[in-house]
Scaffold this motif. Structure first.
Motif, PDB file in Angstrom:
ATOM      1  N   SER A 171       0.785  -1.437  -0.077  1.00 56.94           N
ATOM      2  CA  SER A 171       0.034  -0.005   0.011  1.00 56.94           C
ATOM      3  C   SER A 171       0.793   1.351  -0.030  1.00 56.94           C
ATOM      4  O   SER A 171       0.650   2.159  -0.815  1.00 56.94           O
ATOM      5  CB  SER A 171      -0.830  -0.059   1.306  1.00 56.94           C
ATOM      6  OG  SER A 171      -1.709  -1.114   1.183  1.00 56.94           O
ATOM      7  N   GLY A 172       1.815   1.249   0.822  1.00 58.81           N
ATOM      8  CA  GLY A 172       2.836   2.439   1.208  1.00 58.81           C
ATOM      9  C   GLY A 172       3.399   2.464  -0.553  1.00 58.81           C
ATOM     10  O   GLY A 172       3.666   3.701  -0.964  1.00 58.81           O
ATOM     11  N   GLN A 175       1.034   4.070  -2.821  1.00 59.47           N
ATOM     12  CA  GLN A 175       0.946   5.640  -2.655  1.00 59.47           C
ATOM     13  C   GLN A 175       2.048   6.262  -3.200  1.00 59.47           C
ATOM     14  O   GLN A 175       1.696   7.418  -3.759  1.00 59.47           O
ATOM     15  CB  GLN A 175       0.749   5.697  -1.090  1.00 59.47           C
ATOM     16  CG  GLN A 175       0.628   7.118  -0.632  1.00 59.47           C
ATOM     17  CD  GLN A 175       1.399   7.479   0.535  1.00 59.47           C
ATOM     18  OE1 GLN A 175       1.521   6.857   1.617  1.00 59.47           O
ATOM     19  NE2 GLN A 175       2.100   8.591   0.401  1.00 59.47           N
ATOM     20  N   GLN A 176       3.103   5.871  -3.033  1.00 58.13           N
ATOM     21  CA  GLN A 176       4.306   6.715  -3.549  1.00 58.13           C
ATOM     22  C   GLN A 176       4.320   6.702  -4.869  1.00 58.13           C
ATOM     23  O   GLN A 176       4.534   7.711  -5.625  1.00 58.13           O
ATOM     24  CB  GLN A 176       5.722   6.133  -2.895  1.00 58.13           C
ATOM     25  CG  GLN A 176       5.633   6.964  -1.325  1.00 58.13           C
ATOM     26  CD  GLN A 176       6.925   6.491  -0.675  1.00 58.13           C
ATOM     27  OE1 GLN A 176       7.754   5.992  -1.205  1.00 58.13           O
ATOM     28  NE2 GLN A 176       6.778   7.035   0.760  1.00 58.13           N
ATOM     29  N   GLN A 181      -0.814  11.614  -1.161  1.00 52.34           N
ATOM     30  CA  GLN A 181      -0.434  11.810   0.160  1.00 52.34           C
ATOM     31  C   GLN A 181      -1.235  10.768   1.009  1.00 52.34           C
ATOM     32  O   GLN A 181      -2.140  10.131   0.626  1.00 52.34           O
ATOM     33  CB  GLN A 181      -1.200  13.120   0.386  1.00 52.34           C
ATOM     34  CG  GLN A 181      -0.438  14.192  -0.121  1.00 52.34           C
ATOM     35  CD  GLN A 181       1.078  14.251   0.049  1.00 52.34           C
ATOM     36  OE1 GLN A 181       1.601  14.231   1.186  1.00 52.34           O
ATOM     37  NE2 GLN A 181       1.819  14.266  -0.741  1.00 52.34           N
ATOM     38  N   PRO A 182      -0.720  10.242   2.246  1.00 54.62           N
ATOM     39  CA  PRO A 182      -1.570   9.178   2.995  1.00 54.62           C
ATOM     40  C   PRO A 182      -2.906   9.465   3.138  1.00 54.62           C
ATOM     41  O   PRO A 182      -3.728   8.652   3.050  1.00 54.62           O
ATOM     42  CB  PRO A 182      -0.627   9.345   4.280  1.00 54.62           C
ATOM     43  CG  PRO A 182       0.735   9.791   4.130  1.00 54.62           C
ATOM     44  CD  PRO A 182       0.358  11.004   2.781  1.00 54.62           C
ATOM     45  N   HIS A 183      -3.345  10.805   3.344  1.00 52.82           N
ATOM     46  CA  HIS A 183      -4.799  11.032   3.441  1.00 52.82           C
ATOM     47  C   HIS A 183      -5.595  10.668   2.330  1.00 52.82           C
ATOM     48  O   HIS A 183      -6.913  10.682   2.207  1.00 52.82           O
ATOM     49  CB  HIS A 183      -5.303  12.562   3.983  1.00 52.82           C
ATOM     50  CG  HIS A 183      -4.876  13.490   2.928  1.00 52.82           C
ATOM     51  ND1 HIS A 183      -3.558  14.099   2.858  1.00 52.82           N
ATOM     52  CD2 HIS A 183      -5.507  13.999   1.954  1.00 52.82           C
ATOM     53  CE1 HIS A 183      -3.546  15.025   1.946  1.00 52.82           C
ATOM     54  NE2 HIS A 183      -4.712  14.902   1.282  1.00 52.82           N
ATOM     55  N   GLY A 200      -1.413   1.635   8.761  1.00 56.84           N
ATOM     56  CA  GLY A 200      -0.383   2.632   8.186  1.00 56.84           C
ATOM     57  C   GLY A 200      -0.814   4.123   8.394  1.00 56.84           C
ATOM     58  O   GLY A 200      -1.881   4.181   8.936  1.00 56.84           O
ATOM     59  N   PRO A 201      -0.207   4.775   8.012  1.00 63.03           N
ATOM     60  CA  PRO A 201      -0.234   6.365   8.127  1.00 63.03           C
ATOM     61  C   PRO A 201      -1.381   6.739   7.317  1.00 63.03           C
ATOM     62  O   PRO A 201      -1.375   8.088   7.083  1.00 63.03           O
ATOM     63  CB  PRO A 201       1.143   7.009   7.754  1.00 63.03           C
ATOM     64  CG  PRO A 201       1.574   6.293   6.655  1.00 63.03           C
ATOM     65  CD  PRO A 201       1.050   4.696   7.283  1.00 63.03           C
ATOM     66  N   TRP A 202      -2.270   5.972   7.060  1.00 63.57           N
ATOM     67  CA  TRP A 202      -3.287   6.456   5.978  1.00 63.57           C
ATOM     68  C   TRP A 202      -4.691   6.033   6.835  1.00 63.57           C
ATOM     69  O   TRP A 202      -4.754   5.418   7.768  1.00 63.57           O
ATOM     70  CB  TRP A 202      -3.146   6.055   4.707  1.00 63.57           C
ATOM     71  CG  TRP A 202      -2.863   4.330   4.688  1.00 63.57           C
ATOM     72  CD1 TRP A 202      -3.495   3.499   5.140  1.00 63.57           C
ATOM     73  CD2 TRP A 202      -1.429   4.006   4.451  1.00 63.57           C
ATOM     74  NE1 TRP A 202      -2.672   2.275   5.207  1.00 63.57           N
ATOM     75  CE2 TRP A 202      -1.575   2.475   4.574  1.00 63.57           C
ATOM     76  CE3 TRP A 202      -0.346   4.536   3.891  1.00 63.57           C
ATOM     77  CZ2 TRP A 202      -0.445   1.652   4.564  1.00 63.57           C
ATOM     78  CZ3 TRP A 202       0.913   3.714   3.741  1.00 63.57           C
ATOM     79  CH2 TRP A 202       0.923   2.640   4.164  1.00 63.57           C
ATOM     80  N   THR A 225      -6.725   6.737  12.612  1.00 64.96           N
ATOM     81  CA  THR A 225      -6.907   6.925  11.127  1.00 64.96           C
ATOM     82  C   THR A 225      -7.834   5.698  10.883  1.00 64.96           C
ATOM     83  O   THR A 225      -8.143   5.542   9.811  1.00 64.96           O
ATOM     84  CB  THR A 225      -5.841   7.098  10.532  1.00 64.96           C
ATOM     85  OG1 THR A 225      -5.049   6.011  10.998  1.00 64.96           O
ATOM     86  CG2 THR A 225      -5.032   8.451  10.723  1.00 64.96           C
TER      87      THR A 225
END
Ligand code: GLC
Ligand code: MG
Length: 248
Positions: A171-172, A175-176, A181-183, A200-202, A225
């Motif tokens: 997932s990370g 995202q990149q 962005q994580p949100h 994760g940070p999302w 989150t």
């Protein structure tokens, strides 16, 4: 560029309630130009595609199969991702070491991939027992100077993956890759192998029918989150799309 990366587990998350799934598919079709859809599953690609046919699942942009150990993006393998997994991964040595563990049974060949070594525990273990088992396995790997991510699901399914693999890692990575962005990421799941992506940070959503091992983790960590939905299966994903600040 899309506005949202939606990464969802299949069994008991996206799939399990036909009516809610139909409703979600309709919503996703309307939002299709804004969403990158990824199926992140413990299944092999063949098994996941079979489920897609049986349940009329939409065609996603990405397939993260084998617990995030294999990535297919728009129908093609991703060489950058594949290269990451090779680091510190010795599948052969891991299998040799674990062949001496009588409490483990190798899963069928259809579930094994170059970057996923899967077993079943002959005696299922939950709670503290599962934790102790993981500790013992981790110590065994350390002693043999081997590295692997240990993923225990439903008390009896054990996956060993490269440290760089897993549903959270994939997932990370996506995202990149997509420049989001994580949100702008939402992950959805129900069991132990979803933990890494739900932590994760999302954004994350946990279905109301989540497995005990995921609930136990959530009780300890309670990431702010992560939505613990009171709706089950695909209904929880709709709940997240309706209530979280996504696609504003
Ligand atoms: C799926 C896979 C299996 C794996 C399990 C948990 O059931 O088929 O190999 O152990 O997910 O990740
Ligand atoms: Mg599941």
């Amino acid at each position: 560029m899309k506005d949202l990366l939606l990464v969802t587990d299949l069994d008991h998350t996206l799939v399990g309630d036909r009516q809610a799934l139909t409703c979600l598919n309709r919503t996703l079709e309307i939002l299709r130009s804004r969403i990158s859809l990824v199926y992140a599953t413990g299944r092999s690609l063949a098994g996941a595609r079979q489920l897609q046919q049986e349940e009329s699942l939409l065609e996603p942009e990405g397939w993260a199969t084998g617990v995030g150990s294999t990535l297919l993006w728009r129908g093609k393998p991703d060489p950058v991702w594949d290269q990451r997994l090779q680091r510190c991964w010795d599948r052969h040595a891991l299998a040799a070491l674990l062949s001496h563990w009588s409490e483990l049974t190798l899963q069928p060949a259809s579930e094994q991939t170059p970057y996923k070594l899967s077993y079943e525990l002959t005696t299922p273990r939950m709670g503290a027992e599962a934790h102790q088992f993981e500790q013992r396995l981790r110590a065994g790997l350390r002693q043999a100077d081997l590295q692997a991510r240990i993923v225990l699901s439903s008390g009896y399914q054990l996956d060993l993956l490269p440290m760089a693999a897993g549903k959270g890692a994939v997932s990370g990575y996506l995202q990149q890759k997509l420049g989001l962005q994580p949100h702008q990421v939402l992950c959805c799941g129900d069991s132990g192998n979803d933990r890494s992506m739900l932590g994760g940070p999302w954004w994350g959503v946990m279905v109301s029918n989540a497995r005990p091992e995921l609930l136990a983790w959530w009780r300890q960590v309670r990431p702010d989150t992560l939505l613990r939905s009171n709706r089950h299966h695909a209904g929880a994903i709709l709940h997240a799309l309706d209530t979280l600040p996504l696609l504003l």
